[in-house]
Design an enzyme around this catalytic site. Sequence first.
Site, PDB file in Angstrom:
ATOM      1  CD1 TRP A 101      11.516   6.846  -8.159  1.00 45.85           C
ATOM      2  CD2 TRP A 101      10.728   4.859  -8.818  1.00 45.85           C
ATOM      3  NE1 TRP A 101      11.699   6.739  -9.514  1.00 45.85           N
ATOM      4  CE2 TRP A 101      11.233   5.545  -9.947  1.00 45.85           C
ATOM      5  CE3 TRP A 101      10.175   3.590  -8.993  1.00 45.85           C
ATOM      6  CZ2 TRP A 101      11.200   4.997 -11.242  1.00 45.85           C
ATOM      7  CZ3 TRP A 101      10.142   3.038 -10.282  1.00 45.85           C
ATOM      8  CH2 TRP A 101      10.650   3.741 -11.378  1.00 45.85           C
ATOM      9  CG  ASP A 168      14.859   3.290  -3.795  1.00 43.31           C
ATOM     10  OD1 ASP A 168      15.982   3.274  -4.334  1.00 43.31           O
ATOM     11  OD2 ASP A 168      13.787   3.317  -4.436  1.00 43.31           O
ATOM     12  CE  LYS A 192      16.717   5.530 -12.398  1.00 48.75           C
ATOM     13  NZ  LYS A 192      15.887   4.969 -11.342  1.00 48.75           N
TER      14      LYS A 192
HETATM   15  C1  LIG Z   1      14.603   4.163 -11.096  1.00 45.24           C
HETATM   16  C2  LIG Z   1      14.257   4.002  -9.681  1.00 45.24           C
HETATM   17  C3  LIG Z   1      13.659   2.817  -9.192  1.00 45.24           C
HETATM   18  C4  LIG Z   1      13.302   1.662 -10.095  1.00 45.24           C
HETATM   19  O1  LIG Z   1      14.440   0.985 -10.467  1.00 45.24           O
HETATM   20  P1  LIG Z   1      14.381  -0.336 -11.379  1.00 45.24           P
HETATM   21  O2  LIG Z   1      15.787  -0.809 -11.282  1.00 45.24           O
HETATM   22  O3  LIG Z   1      13.959   0.090 -12.733  1.00 45.24           O
HETATM   23  O4  LIG Z   1      13.418  -1.278 -10.753  1.00 45.24           O
HETATM   24  C5  LIG Z   1      13.383   2.734  -7.849  1.00 45.24           C
HETATM   25  N1  LIG Z   1      13.665   3.746  -7.012  1.00 45.24           N
HETATM   26  C6  LIG Z   1      14.236   4.894  -7.431  1.00 45.24           C
HETATM   27  C7  LIG Z   1      14.519   5.989  -6.460  1.00 45.24           C
HETATM   28  C8  LIG Z   1      14.544   5.063  -8.781  1.00 45.24           C
HETATM   29  O5  LIG Z   1      15.102   6.202  -9.210  1.00 45.24           O
END
Ligand SMILES: *Cc1c(COP(=O)(O)O)cnc(C)c1O
Length: 355
Positions: A101, A168, A192
Amino acid sequence: MMKMHNFSAGPCILPAEVMKKAAQAVVELDGSGLSLIEISHRSVEFVAIMEKARSLVLELMDLKGKGYEVLFMQGGASMEFLRVAYNLLENEAGYINTGTWSTKAIKEARLFGKVAEVASSEADGFRSVPKGYTIPEGLDYLHLTTNNTIFGTQFKAIPQTDAPLVADMSSDIFSRNFAYDAFDLIYAGAQKNMGPAGTTVVIVKGELLGKVSRKIPSMLDYSVHLSKDSMFNTPPVFAVYTSMLNLEWLKEQGGIGAIEEVNEKKAKLLYSEIDLNPLFEGFAAKEDRSSMNATFTLTKPELKEKFDSMWRAAGINGLNGHRSVGGYRASMYNALSLESVGVLVDVMSDLERNA
Ligand SMILES: *Cc1c(COP(=O)(O)O)cnc(C)c1O
């Protein structure tokens, strides 16, 4: 319906009562004779839902009255990879690379300016979180991914820097007490640990914005969304509403501190089994292990078929590792119970007894 023990990495498990209330609102919202998904997003009812969701985010993270604003955006966390750089990158930004990511976030940011990869754990296959690096001075911002969903590592401490911190937090937001106010911008895809797919929460300090010289298209401009209270265009009403329900659920549980205690118990239970059972081996460096996503492999690959059929028979779902890593990954987000982790641990010790 037989309820599965859902260890999926995302979209993730949500509390059963949240699912029920969300389903009910799709049929009829609070006795209004209308469905949640057919009312106007400008109606008094939906504006109140949006405001409650935004307010709960700040309340739960203890960010009220500290200059933060909350947005519910679309495009997933992946969209924030570019929106962050578009809004904040003028001269140079720093990124800590802890895996897939962060690598993607770096790739997008490089479209808009100079990006320094300040530290990376790529050399050890992203089994750890980088330590002992120096952060250059004068960065527009420093970006990190607090929890590495795919490799199962997690920052335990926040890097010290004068630069604004951007994180993030897609896979560990609302899971642990953290000095959230050390960050200037936090984003997280809902699916998540917050709600269903379809929205991304962005928590930003207003003073961070308006400093880049480029022109920013409205949909990409955080300031535009803020000036419209996250209603610049039609928001993802179902995802916002269900996230709000889940945040209410979290508050009822006692908030982040209370859920963190449960999350720690779950992680301890599973990692002890991984360490004690000779048939399993953890993937991530011990000191950097994620309490959300535990990654592990079988020491005897020939037992794969047997183990897979055992956990499936126990009603477990979503245990396969990410396609880029293989092995197994048990995601233990807030709504997964300690009991579900116990079921998995029992299967793992049964395998040892019967192998
Ligand atoms: C799943 C995830 C993403 C991507 O998320 P989307 O909503 O599918 O774009 C980005 N960063 C992390 C840490 C993730 O676990």
